[in-house]
Scaffold this motif. Structure first.
Motif, PDB file in Angstrom:
ATOM      1  N   ILE A   1     -31.998  22.495  -2.269  1.00  0.00           N
ATOM      2  CA  ILE A   1     -31.436  22.360  -0.920  1.00  0.00           C
ATOM      3  C   ILE A   1     -32.214  23.237   0.058  1.00  0.00           C
ATOM      4  O   ILE A   1     -32.514  22.817   1.179  1.00  0.00           O
ATOM      5  CB  ILE A   1     -29.935  22.737  -0.923  1.00  0.00           C
ATOM      6  N   ILE A   2     -32.592  24.447  -0.381  1.00  0.00           N
ATOM      7  CA  ILE A   2     -33.361  25.325   0.509  1.00  0.00           C
ATOM      8  C   ILE A   2     -34.669  24.641   0.892  1.00  0.00           C
ATOM      9  O   ILE A   2     -35.010  24.525   2.065  1.00  0.00           O
ATOM     10  CB  ILE A   2     -33.635  26.675  -0.175  1.00  0.00           C
ATOM     11  N   GLN A   3     -35.386  24.148  -0.113  1.00  0.00           N
ATOM     12  CA  GLN A   3     -36.673  23.525   0.194  1.00  0.00           C
ATOM     13  C   GLN A   3     -36.502  22.295   1.090  1.00  0.00           C
ATOM     14  O   GLN A   3     -37.178  22.142   2.098  1.00  0.00           O
ATOM     15  CB  GLN A   3     -37.390  23.100  -1.086  1.00  0.00           C
TER      16      GLN A   3
ATOM     17  N   THR B   1     -36.845  11.804  -1.302  1.00  0.00           N
ATOM     18  CA  THR B   1     -37.538  12.658  -2.274  1.00  0.00           C
ATOM     19  C   THR B   1     -36.618  13.579  -3.067  1.00  0.00           C
ATOM     20  O   THR B   1     -37.018  14.055  -4.121  1.00  0.00           O
ATOM     21  CB  THR B   1     -38.584  13.536  -1.561  1.00  0.00           C
ATOM     22  N   SER B   2     -35.405  13.835  -2.574  1.00  0.00           N
ATOM     23  CA  SER B   2     -34.575  14.876  -3.206  1.00  0.00           C
ATOM     24  C   SER B   2     -34.341  14.649  -4.689  1.00  0.00           C
ATOM     25  O   SER B   2     -34.519  15.572  -5.500  1.00  0.00           O
ATOM     26  CB  SER B   2     -33.233  14.972  -2.483  1.00  0.00           C
ATOM     27  N   ILE B   3     -33.937  13.439  -5.071  1.00  0.00           N
ATOM     28  CA  ILE B   3     -33.592  13.209  -6.479  1.00  0.00           C
ATOM     29  C   ILE B   3     -34.830  13.286  -7.385  1.00  0.00           C
ATOM     30  O   ILE B   3     -34.807  14.006  -8.383  1.00  0.00           O
ATOM     31  CB  ILE B   3     -32.822  11.882  -6.637  1.00  0.00           C
TER      32      ILE B   3
ATOM     33  N   PRO C   1     -38.142  12.585   9.319  1.00  0.00           N
ATOM     34  CA  PRO C   1     -37.975  13.661   8.327  1.00  0.00           C
ATOM     35  C   PRO C   1     -36.722  13.468   7.473  1.00  0.00           C
ATOM     36  O   PRO C   1     -36.727  13.731   6.272  1.00  0.00           O
ATOM     37  CB  PRO C   1     -37.864  14.924   9.180  1.00  0.00           C
ATOM     38  N   MET C   2     -35.631  12.987   8.103  1.00  0.00           N
ATOM     39  CA  MET C   2     -34.398  12.789   7.359  1.00  0.00           C
ATOM     40  C   MET C   2     -34.570  11.729   6.278  1.00  0.00           C
ATOM     41  O   MET C   2     -34.036  11.846   5.176  1.00  0.00           O
ATOM     42  CB  MET C   2     -33.286  12.376   8.343  1.00  0.00           C
ATOM     43  N   MET C   3     -35.356  10.700   6.601  1.00  0.00           N
ATOM     44  CA  MET C   3     -35.553   9.649   5.600  1.00  0.00           C
ATOM     45  C   MET C   3     -36.362  10.185   4.435  1.00  0.00           C
ATOM     46  O   MET C   3     -36.032   9.949   3.276  1.00  0.00           O
ATOM     47  CB  MET C   3     -36.239   8.438   6.244  1.00  0.00           C
ATOM     48  N   LEU C   4     -37.383  10.965   4.745  1.00  0.00           N
ATOM     49  CA  LEU C   4     -38.193  11.553   3.682  1.00  0.00           C
ATOM     50  C   LEU C   4     -37.323  12.451   2.794  1.00  0.00           C
ATOM     51  O   LEU C   4     -37.426  12.438   1.567  1.00  0.00           O
ATOM     52  CB  LEU C   4     -39.334  12.367   4.281  1.00  0.00           C
ATOM     53  N   TYR C   5     -36.451  13.210   3.442  1.00  0.00           N
ATOM     54  CA  TYR C   5     -35.526  14.102   2.733  1.00  0.00           C
ATOM     55  C   TYR C   5     -34.694  13.310   1.729  1.00  0.00           C
ATOM     56  O   TYR C   5     -34.571  13.676   0.571  1.00  0.00           O
ATOM     57  CB  TYR C   5     -34.631  14.774   3.774  1.00  0.00           C
ATOM     58  N   ALA C   6     -34.137  12.180   2.210  1.00  0.00           N
ATOM     59  CA  ALA C   6     -33.257  11.395   1.338  1.00  0.00           C
ATOM     60  C   ALA C   6     -34.033  10.784   0.168  1.00  0.00           C
ATOM     61  O   ALA C   6     -33.538  10.731  -0.955  1.00  0.00           O
ATOM     62  CB  ALA C   6     -32.578  10.291   2.150  1.00  0.00           C
TER      63      ALA C   6
ATOM     64  N   ILE D   1     -29.224   3.941 -14.603  1.00  0.00           N
ATOM     65  CA  ILE D   1     -28.364   4.345 -13.492  1.00  0.00           C
ATOM     66  C   ILE D   1     -29.176   4.986 -12.375  1.00  0.00           C
ATOM     67  O   ILE D   1     -28.924   4.736 -11.190  1.00  0.00           O
ATOM     68  CB  ILE D   1     -27.281   5.333 -13.982  1.00  0.00           C
ATOM     69  N   VAL D   2     -30.161   5.800 -12.732  1.00  0.00           N
ATOM     70  CA  VAL D   2     -30.904   6.507 -11.686  1.00  0.00           C
ATOM     71  C   VAL D   2     -31.703   5.526 -10.828  1.00  0.00           C
ATOM     72  O   VAL D   2     -31.782   5.688  -9.614  1.00  0.00           O
ATOM     73  CB  VAL D   2     -31.831   7.588 -12.290  1.00  0.00           C
ATOM     74  N   MET D   3     -32.249   4.477 -11.431  1.00  0.00           N
ATOM     75  CA  MET D   3     -33.023   3.516 -10.623  1.00  0.00           C
ATOM     76  C   MET D   3     -32.163   2.835  -9.559  1.00  0.00           C
ATOM     77  O   MET D   3     -32.560   2.815  -8.390  1.00  0.00           O
ATOM     78  CB  MET D   3     -33.705   2.497 -11.527  1.00  0.00           C
ATOM     79  N   PRO D   4     -30.969   2.294  -9.904  1.00  0.00           N
ATOM     80  CA  PRO D   4     -30.124   1.751  -8.832  1.00  0.00           C
ATOM     81  C   PRO D   4     -29.705   2.810  -7.811  1.00  0.00           C
ATOM     82  O   PRO D   4     -29.581   2.505  -6.621  1.00  0.00           O
ATOM     83  CB  PRO D   4     -28.896   1.214  -9.568  1.00  0.00           C
ATOM     84  N   ILE D   5     -29.515   4.053  -8.270  1.00  0.00           N
ATOM     85  CA  ILE D   5     -29.121   5.102  -7.324  1.00  0.00           C
ATOM     86  C   ILE D   5     -30.237   5.344  -6.312  1.00  0.00           C
ATOM     87  O   ILE D   5     -29.993   5.503  -5.124  1.00  0.00           O
ATOM     88  CB  ILE D   5     -28.749   6.398  -8.073  1.00  0.00           C
ATOM     89  N   MET D   6     -31.482   5.334  -6.785  1.00  0.00           N
ATOM     90  CA  MET D   6     -32.594   5.474  -5.855  1.00  0.00           C
ATOM     91  C   MET D   6     -32.645   4.281  -4.905  1.00  0.00           C
ATOM     92  O   MET D   6     -32.829   4.437  -3.702  1.00  0.00           O
ATOM     93  CB  MET D   6     -33.921   5.575  -6.612  1.00  0.00           C
TER      94      MET D   6
END
Lengths: 424, 399
Positions: free
Chosen positions: A210-212, A321-323, A314-319, B194-199
């Motif tokens: 979250i920090i990054q 890349t996070s996972i 930036p918000m889209m990139l954030y969403a 599951i992770v692929m649909p979540i992405m």
């Protein structure tokens, strides 16, 4: 000669002063921008509490299972009691047949099935090996693990009891029988996260993430906003005189560093303390790890920010890349199973090494020396991203200066007209 | 009727033109989703982590202890990378993250076994890395138990017990593990499916919010609405249709990778898989309309969408079961289409249960598709009056 060194000194002092000015100006801009403030403060303040609530129970306890007892004997009933007594399992249903148990499983009333054979008590009485069958829910790994742990404990315990009884019948003392059954005593030593809790495992990693992510996001939004606000879409404003690259980069870095150093006290100090996510690490260790982490992330963010043309991207990139970045850290999926390609990609993001190092320090109290690999990698990233940030900003400064001199070449009235046109 | 179709076609054509004007569209619709499929597909390709590094501390240095160390090394899940002199050294290696666990054979180990003194063998594992730690734990426990069983057999042979009798006695109760409806114990079945649909839902949701929000932000929404005969329903259908088609194709490609290339078990027919995937895409597009309708300022709607969609990783409950979460969180998790899609995956695709077990999940997805109806009028006025534009110029007067 004297004059020259005095000049240089004056220049450095001037540079330092304008760095301070940029630092304060950036802080001022951040605080005025509600969009950025909500990202910088709301997310770090709320996410940790939210995640701690989601994983509040930490482990799967008393998972409901169905038992199909075909033996109907005192031995089988004793075994069922043993299953029920394990912390992992709870016998929720005594099913007469496998079909009935499967129906309960399909309705999600039970998450696993244990079948005890008809011959269970006869096998034990006649010294034959008996086989119980377990049917695991393979949809959730936590459920599978709970069933395995619970049944494994119950069968081992009951099996040892039978062995010891039989050996004692052959004339051994209880102690002799015990040693025969268990020639070596196996002692299970769980290091860190003793209860195997999920929050304990997931939350520290997500704190660093979250920090990054919010840091890159905040820098990106500020850059996107600057471009949207400036009449010519430049990142560096035209109306400022002499904006040197170095002071721009350092001044902005100082602004973000001040804010995030304070946030880290809350996120990495207070949150783990409140929720008990390991407290092995001491302050000097954390500072040694977090300083290069924040610096490399800020320089990384500044480098990326050049690419953002508006406040939204930036918000889209954030969403997006996070996972993946969380999975790259090596806390969820062991690094020994990474292919060389992904190990390389992993080194792009400061969070990878910071998460790994932070988990090591927080869980078992790894020292600075034991975290040297991660700390070194973060300093290297700091160096590399400092250079890329300077290069990127040098280009932006050059671009703005060219535009500025181009504008200044026009007569004053003409210049006013062009600017007014762009601003409209 | 024909007029409506023509309008929809015109709006869709306008949208395709807009898509080609910015690289963002192609990135979010194709490049990023394909990269994510590639990433998660290849990261979990082994199914289960293998050859995880562990260490042995052999303080005994006898034939018995060395033989046991070898037996531990040959198990597929762990690999002995270090032989260390002391427990302290091993602890330091564990703290440094170089190994995930270690086993300590004490001094006089062999002698103690021979003289029936029951020596203590300790195994250690790093549980802050829950996946690796858990696997190492069960692996070491299993190997050491079977080694211990081997000694048990030798002792019984020395006592003169018959072979048959011994084999019935060393493990009086055996456990036979069956996996219900899923023959493999691999992580990739839990993770990639599951992770692929979540992405993918992150891409769908943000793309939907962006494509509508940008019209308000750049004040092109009136032109868009004019082209659709001032009907907001036609405007939305025409606009989102190209995305529906594109994301549906991406999702089916993802299914192809999962169930054909990666060989995940699939116990349903292609028709149901297509229906589930189609409703998944529609449900998230609908949620996207809802978000931009509630918060017509695009940046706010995007923030909400990012927050909502990233949380799916936790709230679908595939890693930590939803049943073990607090009740409030359990209700919340039902507000995620991904959770219902996961139900369909678990009760139908993976297991092949009768339809009645997955039908409620299809109905849930249908409810999501109908959600935008409650926000249509607010969205329409936002499109017409374009009031929701951030004023960033007032903040600072730089050029």
């Amino acid at each position: 000669m004297k004059n020259k060194s005095l000049n240089l000194f004056r220049q450095i002092a001037e540079g330092f002063r304008s760095m301070l000015r940029i630092w304060m100006r950036e802080l001022h801009l951040i605080i005025l921008d509600v969009g950025v403030i909500s990202v910088v403060f709301a997310a770090p303040l709320l996410y940790p509490i939210l995640y701690s609530t989601i994983y509040y129970k930490e482990v799967v306890r008393e998972m409901p299972i169905a038992v199909v007892d075909l033996s109907h004997s005192s031995a089988s009933r004793q075994f069922i009691r043993k299953l029920d007594a394990t912390p992992e399992l709870m016998v929720a249903k005594n099913s007469a047949s496998m079909e009935e148990a499967i129906l309960a499983f399909k309705n999600r009333q039970v998450r696993g099935i244990v079948q005890i054979p008809e011959t269970f008590s006869a096998d034990i009485a006649l010294n034959r090996q008996t086989t119980i069958s377990t049917y695991a829910d393979m949809e959730f790994f936590m459920y599978y693990k709970a069933l395995m742990a619970g049944t494994s404990y119950a069968t081992l315990d009951a099996g040892n009891r039978i062995q010891i009884n039989n050996l004692m019948k052959e004339g051994l003392t209880e102690r002799q029988a015990q040693v025969t059954v268990e020639p070596m005593k196996l002692v299970d030593n769980v290091m860190a996260n003793k209860a195997g809790g999920f929050a304990n495992y997931g939350v520290p990693a997500s704190l660093i993430l979250i920090i990054q992510q919010t840091l890159i996001l905040a820098i990106g939004i500020m850059a996107g906003t600057a471009r949207e606000r400036h009449a010519f879409g430049t990142l560096v404003p035209l109306d400022r005189k002499r904006l040197g690259t170095l002071r721009l980069v350092l001044g902005k870095t100082a602004a973000y560093f001040t804010i995030y150093a304070l946030l880290c006290v809350y996120m990495l100090g207070m949150i783990p303390q409140w929720f008990g996510y390991g407290r092995a690490a001491s302050l000097p260790e954390l500072i040694a790890l977090i300083t290069p982490f924040l610096l490399s992330t800020i320089f990384f963010g500044l480098t990326l920010s050049v690419a953002f043309k508006n406040r939204e991207s930036p918000m889209m990139l954030y969403a997006f890349t996070s996972i993946p970045i969380l999975f790259l850290s090596g806390v969820i999926w062991p690094l020994s199973s990474f292919s060389p390609t992904w190990l390389f990609v992993r080194e792009i993001f400061p969070s990878s090494n910071a998460i790994f190092g932070f988990v090591k320090m927080k869980s078992l109290g790894a020292t600075i020396y034991e975290t040297r690999k991660e700390i070194m990698a973060l300093w290297i990233q700091t160096g590399v991203y400092f250079l890329t940030a300077c290069t990127a900003y040098a280009y932006q400064v050059y671009f703005s200066e060219r535009l500025r001199s181009e504008l200044l070449s026009h007569p004053f009235r003409e210049m006013r007209r062009i600017i007014a046109k762009r601003q409209a | 009727m024909k007029e409506i179709l023509v309008s929809i076609r015109n709006v869709a054509r306008r949208e395709v033109n807009r898509m080609s004007s910015r690289s963002l569209y192609i990135l979010v619709m194709l490049v990023f989703p394909l990269l994510s499929i590639l990433f998660f597909g290849s990261l979990f390709k082994d199914g289960l982590p293998t050859k995880m590094p562990i260490a042995i501390v052999d303080l005994d240095q006898t034939a018995t202890s060395r033989k046991m160390a070898r037996s531990i090394d040959v198990t597929p899940m762990s690999k002995v990378v270090e032989f260390l002199q002391s427990e302290t050294e091993a602890m330091s290696e564990l703290r440094a993250g170089n190994i995930y666990g270690f086993v300590v054979f004490p001094k006089n180990f062999e002698a103690d076994i021979l003289t029936s003194k029951q020596p203590i063998v300790g195994y250690y594992y790093h549980n802050a890395f829950l996946t690796a730690g858990g696997l190492i734990q069960s692996n070491l426990a299993t190997v050491l138990r079977s080694l211990s069983g081997g000694i048990n057999i030798k002792k019984r042979e020395a006592m003169g017990q018959s072979k048959d009798y011994i084999s019935s006695q060393v493990q009086p109760i055996q456990r036979n593990t069956h996996q219900l409806f899923n023959p493999t114990i691999t992580y990739s079945v839990y993770l990639s499916t599951i992770v692929m649909p979540i992405m993918l839902q992150i891409f769908i949701l943000l793309m939907t919010v962006y494509s509508i929000g940008i019209e308000i932000k750049e004040k092109t929404s009136r032109e868009w609405l004019r082209l659709s005969n001032k009907s907001v329903v036609i405007a939305l259908i025409g606009k989102l249709l190209p995305y529906t088609v594109s994301f549906f194709i991406v999702m089916m490609f993802q299914n192809f990778i999962l169930y054909r290339v990666m060989q995940m078990p699939m116990h349903t027919n292609l028709g149901w898989l297509m229906l589930g995937s189609f409703m998944f895409v529609l449900a998230y597009q609908a949620v996207g309309i809802l978000f931009i309708g509630v918060l017509p300022l695009m940046r706010h709607a995007l923030n909400l969408a990012a927050f909502f969609s990233i949380l799916a990783l936790s709230l679908t409950g595939f890693s930590f079961p939803t049943d073990s979460m607090p009740p409030v969180i359990q209700y919340w998790s039902n507000l995620l289409p991904a959770r219902h899609y996961m139900h369909i995956f678990q009760s139908q695709i993976l297991t092949g249960f009768e339809l009645k077990y997955s039908l409620p999940s299809y109905l849930y997805l249908l409810i999501f598709v109908l959600l935008p109806l409650i926000i249509l009028s607010r969205l329409k006025s936002a499109l017409i009056y374009q009031r929701f534009v951030e004023d960033i110029h007032s903040m600072n007067s730089s050029i």
